[in-house]
Design a protein around this motif. Structure first.
Motif, PDB file in Angstrom:
ATOM      1  N   GLU B  78      -9.920  21.739  12.260  1.00 47.50           N
ATOM      2  CA  GLU B  78      -9.901  21.933  13.926  1.00 47.50           C
ATOM      3  C   GLU B  78      -8.607  23.277  14.417  1.00 47.50           C
ATOM      4  N   GLN B 136     -14.430  32.045  14.891  1.00 47.44           N
ATOM      5  CA  GLN B 136     -15.199  30.945  14.328  1.00 47.44           C
ATOM      6  C   GLN B 136     -16.284  30.942  13.452  1.00 47.44           C
ATOM      7  N   GLU B 155     -15.333  19.896  13.785  1.00 47.25           N
ATOM      8  CA  GLU B 155     -16.129  20.465  15.002  1.00 47.25           C
ATOM      9  C   GLU B 155     -16.559  22.142  14.822  1.00 47.25           C
ATOM     10  N   SER B 158     -18.312  23.727  17.856  1.00 45.57           N
ATOM     11  CA  SER B 158     -17.948  24.100  18.708  1.00 45.57           C
ATOM     12  C   SER B 158     -17.882  24.934  19.636  1.00 45.57           C
ATOM     13  N   GLY B 159     -17.896  25.651  20.658  1.00 44.51           N
ATOM     14  CA  GLY B 159     -17.446  27.493  21.069  1.00 44.51           C
ATOM     15  C   GLY B 159     -18.578  28.876  20.399  1.00 44.51           C
ATOM     16  N   SER B 186     -18.409  15.914  15.371  1.00 45.04           N
ATOM     17  CA  SER B 186     -18.708  16.571  16.782  1.00 45.04           C
ATOM     18  C   SER B 186     -18.746  16.513  17.784  1.00 45.04           C
ATOM     19  N   HIS B 187     -18.750  16.339  19.429  1.00 46.00           N
ATOM     20  CA  HIS B 187     -18.901  15.841  19.916  1.00 46.00           C
ATOM     21  C   HIS B 187     -20.297  16.304  20.742  1.00 46.00           C
ATOM     22  N   GLN B 188     -20.855  17.166  20.277  1.00 44.88           N
ATOM     23  CA  GLN B 188     -22.506  17.611  20.590  1.00 44.88           C
ATOM     24  C   GLN B 188     -23.393  16.348  19.810  1.00 44.88           C
TER      25      GLN B 188
END
Ligand SMILES: Nc1ncnc2c1ncn2[C@@H]1O[C@H](COP(=O)(O)OP(=O)(O)OP(=O)(O)O)[C@@H](O)[C@H]1O
Ligand SMILES: [Mg+2]
Lengths: 360, 292
Positions: B78, B136, B155, B158-159, B186-188
């Motif tokens: 992370e 990333q 994640e 992300s970004g 993931s939060h997506q």
């Protein structure tokens, strides 16, 4: 083992590409070369030419006489700097500036000797006997003093780099993916080996530069026998000292996550090294003092005090072996404890990790 | 198969994991979702051996993980970490070699990934000169360079910009179809729903749901009845307990299914029925309900 060498290779490649490394390498080389020239500069002139008008005096060591026809010619030679001084009729000395002190003494004693000889008196010069070691004492002390400086700076500087590298990896969290690829001992060992090899290169430059310069200036002629032994012992003690202090530096370094914290967390180590430095300095001047003798056996002080003592005086082999054995034992102990601290602390990012917590 | 079994972990008094378990089959893409602080990162760090669990186990093909089996994992932590001053290609290659690739193999694999992730223009630049999203991508290349036998990515999306998201999704699908179990958090949720074969939802250190996305949509959350009526007068559904939204001359009713025929009759009376059917919950809806 392969992992260790990969890590070591990266350390070396990264470090030698930096300007800082090349500059410090060049500076340390230049410094010893310059130091090798110092005795020559301090000792002043060692051969003189003197113009002589009239009677030629008794021969004097290091002085060459050149005959001139008249005083005017001799004076001109002095003013032009062709000769260091002129001796007129074995009575008066003419020089351009102040007469060189040593030349003055030489001429004076040649003058007296001539007069004494003429009176028929015979004087046998004093015979001087010195011990075998005393003969080289000042040179040995000089070498030892230089060694203290070289060892101290190389050790503290290399250990510092190990600590900074550890903190860089911990702080940037790259250690998490590194440890997914290699074991902690490979990561730590590779860093220590790589930076240690560079330290050795630096030591070689210093020693090599010093020896070459000493040969060039003729200083090497005054070197005591057993110079090779001094060089070898310096290298061996550097390796031992480096192993000890670099592991210590890595262990302390792994406790913190930011470069700004490195200095404070390393304070106990730098203090120990500074004390070692001071004692070693003292040992260079007084290699047979009680303090020097005792601390040349006690690790980690022995890592600097013993090589310096060996350079400054004749140390019994038994003492050297004992001292080296003790240092090896201490290094292994530090390695075991240090690796444990490192293993546990290096992934614990955030606040500073307490030493007691990770040693348990 | 990667099996995570009943992991428990406390930090002081704080219970971070309270019996987390799931399994990822070879060639399966597993989405790990949960609110902030739910325990995803902690679980993944335990899988990678960065943290030790208080109890519980992680197994690969039935055997507990060892250093050597983990060494063939690909991991993206992370908290991203790279050597900032090292060049992109050199860094990816270095990690390939650390994971056991030979010099030539590492160079080839690094070159190919850098190309696929769209950073070949920056291959000889120091990482610190790259934008965050591009760094990333380097981080992803580092995780993938040694053709890992298991992927654990915290994640990874992300970004990233949409193009990089597609590129990464492609790479992951590739790896998956060659039989690699892939776990990513993931939060997506739309992305997870679209990419993953199964998902696990974690809340407060416990798994609250896990399984194939389709099954979850059938069994978890409420299945609603969706009715779209055109040209109905407002208030036609006043007698019903659903939610009505208006979209132009369309009225959309979402209602707990019950007496469906009765609902259809009132819709037909009210106007022109454009749509009448069960609507399965989206992952986002399941998630909201599960963690509520
Ligand atoms: N080193 C630590 N010390 C103390 N508590 C920790 C530590 N690491 C995690 N925690 C706690 O464990 C819980 C789970 O954290 P974790 O990082 O696994 O969450 P997460 O699901 O990854 O959240 P996010 O979506 O925000 O990344 C949190 O309550 C967190 O505060
Ligand atoms: Mg997390």
């Amino acid at each position: 083992m392969n992992g260790l060498w990969l890590v070591a290779g990266r350390e070396i490649r990264t470090r030698i590409r930096t300007k800082g490394f090349l500059i410090s390498l060049a500076l340390s080389g230049l410094l010893v070369v310059a130091l090798a020239f110092v005795p020559k500069l301090l000792s002043g002139q060692d051969a003189y030419e003197v113009a002589v008008v009239g009677a030629v005096p008794v021969a004097a060591a290091d002085v060459t006489y050149t005959k001139y026809a008249d005083e005017a010619g001799a004076r001109k030679a002095v003013t032009d700097g062709d000769v260091d001084a002129a001796l007129i009729d074995d009575q008066r000395v003419v020089s351009k500036g102040e007469l060189d002190q040593r030349l003055g003494l030489l001429l004076e004693s040649a003058h007296r000797e001539g007069k004494i000889k003429a009176s028929g008196l015979v004087i046998t010069p004093l015979s001087v006997e010195t011990g075998a070691t005393a003969q080289y004492q000042s040179v040995r002390t000089g070498i030892a003093t230089l060694l203290v400086m070289v060892l101290f700076f190389l050790l503290i500087y290399s250990a510092m780099y190990v600590a900074m590298g550890v903190v860089e990896e911990k702080g940037s969290r790259i250690v998490e993916i590194l440890l997914a690829a290699v074991r902690p001992w490979q990561l730590l060992g590779g860093k220590i080996v790589g930076l240690g090899l560079l330290g050795l290169v630096n030591l070689a430059v210093v020693i090599g530069g010093g020896l070459i310069a000493a040969t060039a200036t003729g200083l090497a002629g005054d070197f005591p026998p057993g110079m090779a032994g001094i060089v070898i012992s310096t290298v061996v003690w550097f390796v031992l000292g480096y192993a000890f202090f670099s592991v210590l530096a890595a262990a302390f370094g792994s406790l913190v996550s930011r470069q700004e914290e490195v200095n404070s967390v390393l304070t106990p180590m730098t203090m120990t090294m500074t004390i070692t430095y001071l004692v070693a300095y003292f040992a260079a001047v007084e290699p047979e003092g009680t303090l020097a003798r005792v601390l040349s056996l006690v690790p980690p002080f022995s890592s600097m005090v013993m090589p310096v003592r060996t350079a400054a005086a004749d140390v019994p082999i038994a003492e050297i072996v004992l001292s080296a054995a003790l240092m090896v034992v201490a290094t292994v102990a530090v390695l075991l404890a240090g690796a444990r601290v490192y293993n546990r602390a290096v992934v614990r990012t955030g606040a500073r990790v307490k030493l007691a917590e990770v040693l348990r | 198969m990667l099996e995570v079994q009943d992991l428990r972990k406390r930090f002081g008094d704080k219970v971070a994991l309270d019996g987390v378990g799931f399994a990822v089959r070879p060639g399966e893409m597993f989405g790990f979702v949960g609110a902030n602080g739910a325990g995803k990162t902690t679980t993944m760090r335990i899988v990678m051996g960065v943290l030790d669990a208080d109890s519980g186990e992680v197994r690969l093909d039935g055997k507990p993980l060892t250093y050597d089996s983990r060494r063939r994992f690909g991991y993206m932590p992370e908290e991203r970490g790279l050597y900032q001053k090292m060049k992109v290609a050199e860094q990816v290659e270095y990690f390939g070699r650390l994971h056991g690739l030979g010099r030539a193999a590492a160079r080839d694999a690094a070159g190919e990934l850098i190309e696929r992730l769209g950073i070949s223009g920056r291959r000889d630049d120091a990482v610190e000169t790259l934008s965050l999203g591009n760094q990333q991508r380097v981080q992803l290349a580092v995780a993938l360079v040694h053709s890992p036998s298991v992927l654990v990515l915290d994640e990874p999306f992300s970004g990233l910009d949409p193009i990089a998201v597609d590129a990464l999704a492609d790479v992951l699908k590739d790896r998956c179809s060659s039989g690699v179990p892939v776990v990513f958090s993931s939060h997506q949720l739309e992305l997870v729903e679209q990419l993953c074969d199964s998902v696990g939802i974690i809340s407060g250190g416990r798994m609250v749901a896990s399984g194939p996305v389709d099954e979850l949509r059938d069994t978890e959350g409420r299945t609603l009845l969706k009715v779209v009526v055109r040209g109905a007068s407002p208030g036609w559904a006043d007698g019903l307990t659903g939610e009505v939204t208006t979209d132009g001359d369309r009225q959309v009713l979402l209602i707990e299914s019950g007496d469906d025929q009765e609902i259809l009759r009132s819709a037909v009376n009210a106007g022109e029925v454009e749509h009448f059917g069960r609507q399965r919950p989206t992952l986002a809806e399941i998630f909201r309900e599960a963690v509520a």
